[in-house]
Design an enzyme around this catalytic site. Structure first.
Site, PDB file in Angstrom:
ATOM      1  N   LYS A  44       0.849  -1.193   0.000  1.00 25.83           N
ATOM      2  CA  LYS A  44       0.000   0.000   0.000  1.00 25.83           C
ATOM      3  C   LYS A  44       0.893   1.254   0.000  1.00 25.83           C
ATOM      4  CE  LYS A  44      -3.547   2.765   0.834  1.00 25.83           C
ATOM      5  NZ  LYS A  44      -4.441   3.058  -0.306  1.00 25.83           N
ATOM      6  N   ILE A  70      -9.922   5.968  -0.721  1.00 26.92           N
ATOM      7  CA  ILE A  70      -9.256   5.749   0.569  1.00 26.92           C
ATOM      8  C   ILE A  70      -8.488   7.023   0.947  1.00 26.92           C
ATOM      9  CG2 ILE A  70      -7.642   4.271   1.857  1.00 26.92           C
ATOM     10  CD1 ILE A  70     -10.057   2.725   0.689  1.00 26.92           C
ATOM     11  N   GLY A  71      -7.881   7.632  -0.050  1.00 28.62           N
ATOM     12  CA  GLY A  71      -7.090   8.829   0.238  1.00 28.62           C
ATOM     13  C   GLY A  71      -5.740   8.486   0.848  1.00 28.62           C
ATOM     14  N   LEU A  72      -5.243   7.305   0.486  1.00 29.37           N
ATOM     15  CA  LEU A  72      -3.870   6.913   0.861  1.00 29.37           C
ATOM     16  C   LEU A  72      -3.604   6.936   2.361  1.00 29.37           C
ATOM     17  CD1 LEU A  72      -1.946   8.590  -2.093  1.00 29.37           C
ATOM     18  CD2 LEU A  72      -2.290   6.147  -1.697  1.00 29.37           C
ATOM     19  N   ASN A  99       5.186   0.892  -2.756  1.00 24.32           N
ATOM     20  CA  ASN A  99       4.477   1.974  -3.437  1.00 24.32           C
ATOM     21  C   ASN A  99       4.621   3.242  -2.604  1.00 24.32           C
ATOM     22  OD1 ASN A  99       1.680   3.520  -3.846  1.00 24.32           O
ATOM     23  ND2 ASN A  99       2.064   2.317  -5.689  1.00 24.32           N
ATOM     24  N   CYS A 130      -2.620   8.948  -8.028  1.00 26.25           N
ATOM     25  CA  CYS A 130      -3.766   8.702  -7.163  1.00 26.25           C
ATOM     26  C   CYS A 130      -4.769   9.828  -7.309  1.00 26.25           C
ATOM     27  CB  CYS A 130      -3.351   8.581  -5.704  1.00 26.25           C
ATOM     28  SG  CYS A 130      -4.791   8.276  -4.649  1.00 26.25           S
ATOM     29  N   LYS A 165       4.218   4.842 -11.700  1.00 25.94           N
ATOM     30  CA  LYS A 165       2.845   4.358 -11.882  1.00 25.94           C
ATOM     31  C   LYS A 165       1.994   5.452 -12.503  1.00 25.94           C
ATOM     32  CE  LYS A 165      -0.890   1.882  -9.763  1.00 25.94           C
ATOM     33  NZ  LYS A 165      -1.276   1.056  -8.627  1.00 25.94           N
ATOM     34  N   GLY A 243      -5.183  -3.478 -14.055  1.00 21.29           N
ATOM     35  CA  GLY A 243      -6.474  -2.868 -14.344  1.00 21.29           C
ATOM     36  C   GLY A 243      -7.470  -3.958 -14.669  1.00 21.29           C
TER      37      GLY A 243
HETATM   38  C1  LIG Z   1      -8.925   0.097  -2.450  1.00 19.47           C
HETATM   39  C2  LIG Z   1      -7.812   0.451  -3.380  1.00 19.47           C
HETATM   40  C3  LIG Z   1      -6.666   1.102  -2.899  1.00 19.47           C
HETATM   41  C4  LIG Z   1      -5.633   1.453  -3.738  1.00 19.47           C
HETATM   42  N1  LIG Z   1      -4.516   2.050  -3.241  1.00 19.47           N
HETATM   43  C5  LIG Z   1      -3.470   2.345  -4.062  1.00 19.47           C
HETATM   44  C6  LIG Z   1      -2.263   2.886  -3.561  1.00 19.47           C
HETATM   45  O1  LIG Z   1      -2.099   3.081  -2.363  1.00 19.47           O
HETATM   46  N2  LIG Z   1      -1.265   3.188  -4.437  1.00 19.47           N
HETATM   47  C7  LIG Z   1      -1.398   2.958  -5.781  1.00 19.47           C
HETATM   48  O2  LIG Z   1      -0.476   3.251  -6.541  1.00 19.47           O
HETATM   49  N3  LIG Z   1      -2.517   2.420  -6.283  1.00 19.47           N
HETATM   50  C8  LIG Z   1      -3.566   2.106  -5.462  1.00 19.47           C
HETATM   51  N4  LIG Z   1      -4.701   1.526  -5.989  1.00 19.47           N
HETATM   52  C9  LIG Z   1      -4.774   1.248  -7.438  1.00 19.47           C
HETATM   53  C10 LIG Z   1      -4.441  -0.221  -7.742  1.00 19.47           C
HETATM   54  O3  LIG Z   1      -3.119  -0.511  -7.338  1.00 19.47           O
HETATM   55  C11 LIG Z   1      -4.613  -0.532  -9.243  1.00 19.47           C
HETATM   56  O4  LIG Z   1      -3.753   0.295  -9.971  1.00 19.47           O
HETATM   57  C12 LIG Z   1      -6.021  -0.321  -9.723  1.00 19.47           C
HETATM   58  O5  LIG Z   1      -6.942  -0.690  -8.741  1.00 19.47           O
HETATM   59  C13 LIG Z   1      -6.333  -1.083 -11.006  1.00 19.47           C
HETATM   60  O6  LIG Z   1      -6.206  -2.476 -10.833  1.00 19.47           O
HETATM   61  P1  LIG Z   1      -7.451  -3.433 -10.467  1.00 19.47           P
HETATM   62  O7  LIG Z   1      -8.553  -3.101 -11.426  1.00 19.47           O
HETATM   63  O8  LIG Z   1      -6.927  -4.828 -10.623  1.00 19.47           O
HETATM   64  O9  LIG Z   1      -7.838  -3.122  -9.067  1.00 19.47           O
HETATM   65  C14 LIG Z   1      -5.744   1.158  -5.137  1.00 19.47           C
HETATM   66  C15 LIG Z   1      -6.874   0.509  -5.614  1.00 19.47           C
HETATM   67  C16 LIG Z   1      -7.899   0.143  -4.769  1.00 19.47           C
HETATM   68  C17 LIG Z   1      -9.090  -0.550  -5.343  1.00 19.47           C
END
Ligand SMILES: Cc1cc2nc3c(=O)[nH]c(=O)nc-3n(C[C@H](O)[C@H](O)[C@H](O)COP(=O)(O)O)c2cc1C
Ligand SMILES: Cc1cc2nc3c(=O)[nH]c(=O)nc-3n(C[C@H](O)[C@H](O)[C@H](O)COP(=O)(O)OP(=O)(O)OC[C@H]3O[C@@H](n4cnc5c(N)ncnc54)[C@H](O)[C@@H]3O)c2cc1C
Ligand SMILES: Cc1cc2nc3c(=O)[nH]c(=O)nc-3n(C[C@H](O)[C@H](O)[C@H](O)COP(=O)(O)OP(=O)(O)OC[C@H]3O[C@@H](n4cnc5c(N)ncnc54)[C@H](O)[C@@H]3O)c2cc1C
Ligand SMILES: Cc1cc2nc3c(=O)[nH]c(=O)nc-3n(C[C@H](O)[C@H](O)[C@H](O)COP(=O)(O)O)c2cc1C
Ligand code: FES
Ligand code: FES
Lengths: 302, 254, 302, 254
Positions: A44, A70-72, A99, A130, A165, A243
């Site tokens: 995360k 979530i807002g990191l 990350n 993000c 990213k 994705g």
């Molecule tokens: C709940 C949640 C939290 C995420 N938190 C982060 C994050 O902290 N940093 C980041 O680079 N991407 C974050 N992402 C993006 C994912 O890493 C990914 O790029 C995106 O969800 C697309 O992949 P997916 O469709 O398989 O989920 C988050 C996605 C979700 C759903």
């Protein structure tokens, strides 16, 4: 059969990672998945100090996908090193991608420098995409000049290879990929989430407290495949594709489009063994097609 | 130990208008305690996220688990159509249950917060007073609570049965005291119960609700505000799915 | 209850249109839907001369959506006027929006001028956002300067009010909306399709002959709602909202976000009475909420 | 007249490996003719597009329609799980059927192109020779064709039954002639049949296949190349769903 892939000199036992933010640091899912069987754990997003994240509701369901805002939220890099990296020490076969997030260049650099001498960190994934934080994040990821600059800056402070990213919320993803490459990125990963919105028609208000959220899940997969394909045909550095990957077909599709490795995100939420299920399906496919080396399918559909 | 598996539907019935009782055969019951919940997944491929539903009854002998839920949207609508022999994906048990404490306990449920109190009432070691709030006379699980509680007090919003008002009105009316209070229901109710407990200096556990994605503590989607810095993110946010759903009423901001 | 909405002086009996390209000119769906009950029929994109479109396969299914790469096959404006406009004459209660496409500014203008004196044409929807043709289309729609210029040019030749149809494949939709407004657009419509790709993993080739296609359907709805919301809060001209609308809730959501009218596209393919079903659901909603005028919900969620 | 409605499943059976026969109660049969098709819609909400399936048999008396299909992907997989009493969305009849012509007709089906020829063979006014091609000895609908055709000739890819080779090999082997040929099957087969017909100067109708969205001629997704300018778009593209699926072999580029 060879399932090993190499990105920026780091060898992964297989191309399956989970996507940042969907798996914590692996701890919570280790009841379901042997973390040692993954190519990598991508943690995360972590900042220089703890971030409280956004108010709730942070989650909304949409058709074949979800929105998150979530807002990191994260405990800051100190706690992260002491607890999460420590926990990950036991999984020797699996690489660790950390990350990294920040509101400003300085904050990114602070995290990167703190991680520089952590042996458990194999690679850094720099989140400039993000959509759920006001400053930093996506603001960096939507302007090619900013992408190039932040890449160059981070690269100059990083000890580990860096993966930039990218955000899909752009007119031309190829331009962003090239900017990251020009800035010295060792690899790029895409896609982060697409900005979406859901309104509750009965309450006549936003479902998410943050109004907008990042869309992920199978709904975004065709867009992700297109973008990975476009980037693979524009830059020489390797691509980690993600994705909406939820089946082995999705993962193979992403590799055929040009990804050297793939991340599984949202699928973990409805199938906690998604990563290993997908890996098993990919191996079956390769066997059935008599393909000896997984690298030989990367980017072959042109 | 958490399990994700395909459960088999053993029985389903409508207890009250839009309130269903679903009996599942699942190994989850081997590990479940009262106050925990399970994730039920729609079969429809366009609905990906789990529907968290509290455990209402555990029958380890027969490997059965009962949940009681209200049809609130498309997912629970789909569940309400499940019939004997149908299969459905479930994951659990999730979260921490209620600690079983006290010589005398009050279990308080409001609306769809009623069901999780049933298995709790069954397992509590001491004397149990049940206080259950409903909208109107379309009651459910009344017989069940009558069997396991030494006293069952009912409150209805429209006054058609029992106290006209909230569960807290009923608690005041009956001057209830105990060693410990357990509560599940809408947030305003939890807040009022927590205040009552504070007034009377009774320890109070509340079961919280929030939108969830992972259900296991990984996504940080389901946080509630905590009064102290949380252990996980160090930012006064507790994860309902992992750190809860049961909290001491003094731990969280209601 | 009032369901009438007005855009650029044109009054629609209700805010439900079908989306260009999904309904032909209404002929094929007139067996299922009384065209006279719709707010408007929006015709398939028409060019100055017949266009053959792309090779097949032109259609691919994706989760909760589809990709299309029709490539704007159309019989040209002459046949269109003689046959389609003539057919539409009988539906007096329904307005007609003609969707206009071209490879160059000249081609757009040729069509617009040919339509200038056709009384059955109430409004022109200028498609500067089709991702499925090599030249023209989306190329105009991804650059704010080009959007403003083509808008100004078309507006100066058009007799009917013009609606500029925007592409979602951009970094900042607000900028495009403002450019259209600055160019003199009477309204904007959004979203056109998002560019996606699907690869057949067994055949190891693209599913669509055109490689990429435009994604539509419920999967894109959250993105469309977000973009309509952003535009509604950036420009003063009215918005026709579309993208994945398949239920009355989707349509109401779009209006709450700021759309004065809505178009239904892909949903027609799996529910030929989608338009009228949605209208009925919206009216129920307004009655239940005791809302007397549908205009009073437009953009109220902020 | 086209209908979109919810049909009821009356019967389903597996005729050969992965080949299913589905009997539906639907008003569509009141308007259907051989060679037309129906759209069947998956119940799963993530799969939106219709699955076009040809009509195999029409029973107007009982309001029943039979389709025979191969499990090719997720949609047909879902259909194969339908049981008596289940409900499924259908739309039809779509497209133009085969004109019923000739004193003597050859009906040619290859693989999953076999089923649509059955209702045609039943309705043709003259003598019918059926030529059916299969992969191997996992045959289906053989009894049905035996009943309605004066002669049934079988070809298999592996030679396990009948002619070793294609349907055209079988036609040559048997020196078949007629007033008219009707064919449905994969494109290379249609091409070969059309060539055979041209050689022998026999009129030939072919049934085409293409990816579809609307099924009614509105989206222009399903075009095939026509030898002449088409009436609709004036660009040598005919819509399989609306202008076809049955075409004269000379009308289209095979
Ligand atoms: C709940 C949640 C939290 C995420 N938190 C982060 C994050 O902290 N940093 C980041 O680079 N991407 C974050 N992402 C993006 C994912 O890493 C990914 O790029 C995106 O969800 C697309 O992949 P997916 O469709 O398989 O989920 C988050 C996605 C979700 C759903
Ligand atoms: C720990 C916990 C225990 C619960 N126990 C019960 C119970 O025993 N009986 C019962 O009837 N309900 C219970 N709920 C509420 C239940 O989860 C929701 O009513 C249900 O998810 C609604 O799903 P839907 O598809 O019908 O509604 P939709 O509105 O279509 O759901 C859309 C999305 O929102 C989520 N969602 C909607 N409402 C809620 C809610 N109130 N809480 C959390 N997520 C929600 C859904 O899970 C889904 O992801 C509980 C919730 C939590 C968090
Ligand atoms: C006019 C016509 C008549 C047909 N009649 C029959 C029949 O009688 N029996 C039979 O078994 N099959 C028939 N087919 C083929 C049948 O439509 C496909 O096998 C089926 O749609 C596959 O769906 P799926 O979900 O299982 O596969 P998937 O591959 O998961 O489908 C994905 C998408 O592609 C489409 N698609 C996939 N294959 C085809 C195909 N070959 N043709 C058109 N669309 C396709 C699907 O409709 C869906 O939209 C016919 C096709 C057409 C065009
Ligand atoms: C098959 C198909 C053809 C389309 N053709 C056109 C077109 O000719 N002109 C245009 O402006 N948009 C066209 N569109 C885009 C739609 O009008 C609409 O903007 C988009 O599909 C999003 O709405 P939906 O999700 O409701 O389909 C087409 C869409 C589809 C699916
Ligand atoms: S639902 Fe993911 S942390 Fe609670
Ligand atoms: S499927 Fe739409 S025109 Fe044929």
């Amino acid at each position: 059969m060879n399932t090993k892939v190499t990105i920026a000199g780091v060898e992964f036992q297989n191309p399956i990672m989970e996507a940042s933010g969907t798996f914590g640091s692996g701890m919570e899912y280790s009841e379901f998945v042997d973390l040692n069987s993954l190519g990598a754990v991508v943690t995360k997003g972590v900042a220089n100090v703890p971030w409280p994240g956004n108010p709730t509701p942070r989650i909304a369901e949409v058709r074949s996908g979800m929105l998150n805002a979530i807002g990191l939220q994260n405990p800051g890099v100190e706690v992260f090193c002491e607890r999460d990296l420590k926990f990950l020490e036991q999984f020797e076969n699996t690489k660790v991608l950390v990350n990294v997030c920040g509101h400003s260049a300085e904050e990114y650099i602070e995290v990167v420098e703190r991680l520089a001498n952590e042996p458990r960190v194999d690679m850094l994934e720099i989140n400039i995409s993000c959509p759920n934080v006001k400053e930093g994040g996506i603001a960096f990821g939507q302007d090619p000049k900013a992408v190039e600059e932040i890449t160059r800056l981070v690269k100059s402070h990083a000890k580990q290879p860096i993966v930039m990213k990218l955000s899909p919320n752009v007119t031309d993803i190829k331009v962003m990929a090239k900017a990251a490459e020009a800035g010295g990125a060792d690899a790029i990963s895409l896609i982060n989430t697409l900005t979406g919105m859901k309104i509750d028609v009965e309450r006549q208000s936003f479902v998410l407290a943050n109004k907008t959220g990042g869309m992920s899940g199978p709904a975004v997969h065709p867009i992700a495949v297109r973008m990975v394909y476009e980037c693979a045909n524009s830059v020489k550095i390797p691509i980690i594709g993600m994705g909406g990957i939820s089946t082995w077909e999705d993962a193979i599709e992403m590799m055929l489009a040009g990804a050297t490795a793939v991340s599984v995100g949202t699928a973990n939420f409805y199938n906690p063994t998604a990563t290993t299920d997908i890996l098993a399906g990919m191996i079956d496919y390769l066997e059935r097609k008599k393909i000896n080396d997984i690298n030989s399918i990367v980017g072959i559909v042109k | 130990m958490k399990i994700k598996e395909t459960a088999t539907v053993i029985h389903q019935e409508e207890l009250a208008s839009g309130i269903f009782r679903l009996v599942l055969e699942t190994k989850i019951c081997d590990y479940a305690v009262p106050g925990q919940f399970i994730n039920i997944f729609p079969n429809d491929g366009s609905k990906l996220l789990p529907r968290p539903i509290s455990i209402c009854e555990i029958n380890k002998e027969y490997g059965l688990m009962v949940v009681v839920y209200r049809v609130a949207g498309a997912g629970t609508k789909e569940f309400s159509e499940l019939k004997l022999g149908d299969r459905v994906e479930v994951m659990g048990p999730l979260g921490n249950g209620f600690p079983l404490e006290g010589q005398k306990a009050i279990v308080v449920g409001g609306g769809i917060g009623v069901p999780p109190m049933y298995e709790l009432a069954r397992q509590l070691p001491g004397d149990v007073i049940a206080v259950m709030g409903y909208r109107n006379d379309d009651l459910f699980l009344v017989e069940e609570f009558t069997d396991v509680a030494s006293d069952l007090i009912i409150a209805t919003d429209d006054g058609s049965v029992g106290t006209h008002g909230t569960v807290v009105d009923a608690m005041r009316e009956n001057h209830l005291t105990a060693d410990v209070i357990y509560a599940c229901g809408p947030k305003p109710m939890l807040k009022a119960v927590a205040e009552y407990a504070k007034e009377k200096d009774i320890k109070c556990y509340v079961s919280m609700e929030e939108r969830m994605a992972c259900g296991v503590g990984a996504c940080l989607g389901c946080v509630c505000q905590s009064t102290e810095k949380d252990d996980h993110s160090h930012v006064n946010n507790k994860r309902v799915c992992k750190d809860g759903p049961v909290f001491l009423s003094t731990e969280v901001v209601l």
